[in-house]
Design a protein around this motif. Structure first.
Motif, PDB file in Angstrom:
ATOM      1  N   LEU A 198       1.824   8.521 -11.304  1.00 60.29           N
ATOM      2  CA  LEU A 198       0.818   7.909 -12.332  1.00 60.29           C
ATOM      3  C   LEU A 198      -0.157   9.040 -12.757  1.00 60.29           C
ATOM      4  O   LEU A 198      -0.728   9.054 -13.859  1.00 60.29           O
ATOM      5  N   GLN A 199      -0.381  10.094 -11.753  1.00 60.71           N
ATOM      6  CA  GLN A 199      -1.564  10.892 -12.009  1.00 60.71           C
ATOM      7  C   GLN A 199      -0.869  11.979 -13.145  1.00 60.71           C
ATOM      8  O   GLN A 199      -1.514  12.599 -13.941  1.00 60.71           O
ATOM      9  N   ARG A 200       0.321  12.301 -12.874  1.00 55.99           N
ATOM     10  CA  ARG A 200       0.904  13.384 -13.802  1.00 55.99           C
ATOM     11  C   ARG A 200       0.879  12.719 -15.247  1.00 55.99           C
ATOM     12  O   ARG A 200       0.454  13.484 -16.238  1.00 55.99           O
ATOM     13  N   VAL A 260       0.897  -1.058  -0.044  1.00 55.65           N
ATOM     14  CA  VAL A 260       0.032   0.036  -0.226  1.00 55.65           C
ATOM     15  C   VAL A 260       0.908   1.198   0.034  1.00 55.65           C
ATOM     16  O   VAL A 260       0.464   2.253  -0.576  1.00 55.65           O
ATOM     17  N   SER A 261       1.980   1.205   0.625  1.00 53.02           N
ATOM     18  CA  SER A 261       2.602   2.410   0.891  1.00 53.02           C
ATOM     19  C   SER A 261       3.442   2.643  -0.549  1.00 53.02           C
ATOM     20  O   SER A 261       3.682   3.736  -0.825  1.00 53.02           O
ATOM     21  N   GLY A 262       3.812   1.502  -1.111  1.00 49.80           N
ATOM     22  CA  GLY A 262       4.498   1.706  -2.359  1.00 49.80           C
ATOM     23  C   GLY A 262       3.602   2.310  -3.429  1.00 49.80           C
ATOM     24  O   GLY A 262       3.887   3.223  -4.395  1.00 49.80           O
ATOM     25  N   ALA A 263       2.258   1.849  -3.369  1.00 46.52           N
ATOM     26  CA  ALA A 263       1.363   2.193  -4.380  1.00 46.52           C
ATOM     27  C   ALA A 263       0.981   3.766  -3.834  1.00 46.52           C
ATOM     28  O   ALA A 263       0.898   4.673  -5.197  1.00 46.52           O
ATOM     29  N   MET A 264       1.013   4.205  -2.616  1.00 41.13           N
ATOM     30  CA  MET A 264       0.859   5.716  -2.513  1.00 41.13           C
ATOM     31  C   MET A 264       2.028   6.591  -3.026  1.00 41.13           C
ATOM     32  O   MET A 264       2.025   7.628  -3.632  1.00 41.13           O
TER      33      MET A 264
END
Length: 139
Positions: free
Chosen positions: A26-28, A16-20
């Motif tokens: 990814l948004q950029r 989860v922390s890696g995904a955060m």
């Protein structure tokens, strides 16, 4: 495998922390390289970025980013107001950001790999209390 089964809570927390950590990058990418007004100012001041306003001439005359060159979207492919150095960062601006995003695609096809749209366009620039000029025909 037995390690993961026995330690599923720490493994889940690490996942989860890696995904955060990856989420902003990814948004950029999903935004088509749109940058904030703050990042645009940094590029202008530190990397000599050129601001290209793709609004129509009337919109440009009503108000634009200080120092921006006027290159309407319809004339972008044959425009003479673009810098000859294609390695320079370009910040593409329009009223809201929609035309700028399309213009970035056109500019990248023309070889301007460092072209980026200003997220939120001139509206976001004004909301950030950054300098706006009126009048003029552009570059």
């Amino acid at each position: 495998m037995s390690f993961l089964i026995e330690n599923w809570v720490p493994a889940l927390m690490a996942l989860v922390s890696g995904a955060m950590l990856l989420w902003p990058a990814l948004q950029r990418g999903a935004q088509g390289a749109a940058i904030s007004p703050t990042e645009a100012v940094r590029l202008i001041n530190r990397e000599k970025a050129v601001v290209i306003d793709v609004c129509e001439p009337g919109e440009y005359a009503a108000g634009h980013v200080s120092g921006a060159r006027s290159v309407p979207l319809a004339t972008l492919q044959e425009a003479k107001g673009l810098p000859s150095n294609k390695a320079l960062p370009l910040i593409v601006v329009c009223a809201s950001g929609a035309r700028a995003t399309r213009a970035v695609g056109v500019l990248r096809k023309a070889g301007y790999a460092n072209a980026q749209a200003l997220a939120g366009g001139l509206k976001a620039w004004r909301e950030a209390n950054l300098p706006v000029e009126s009048g003029g025909k552009g570059a």
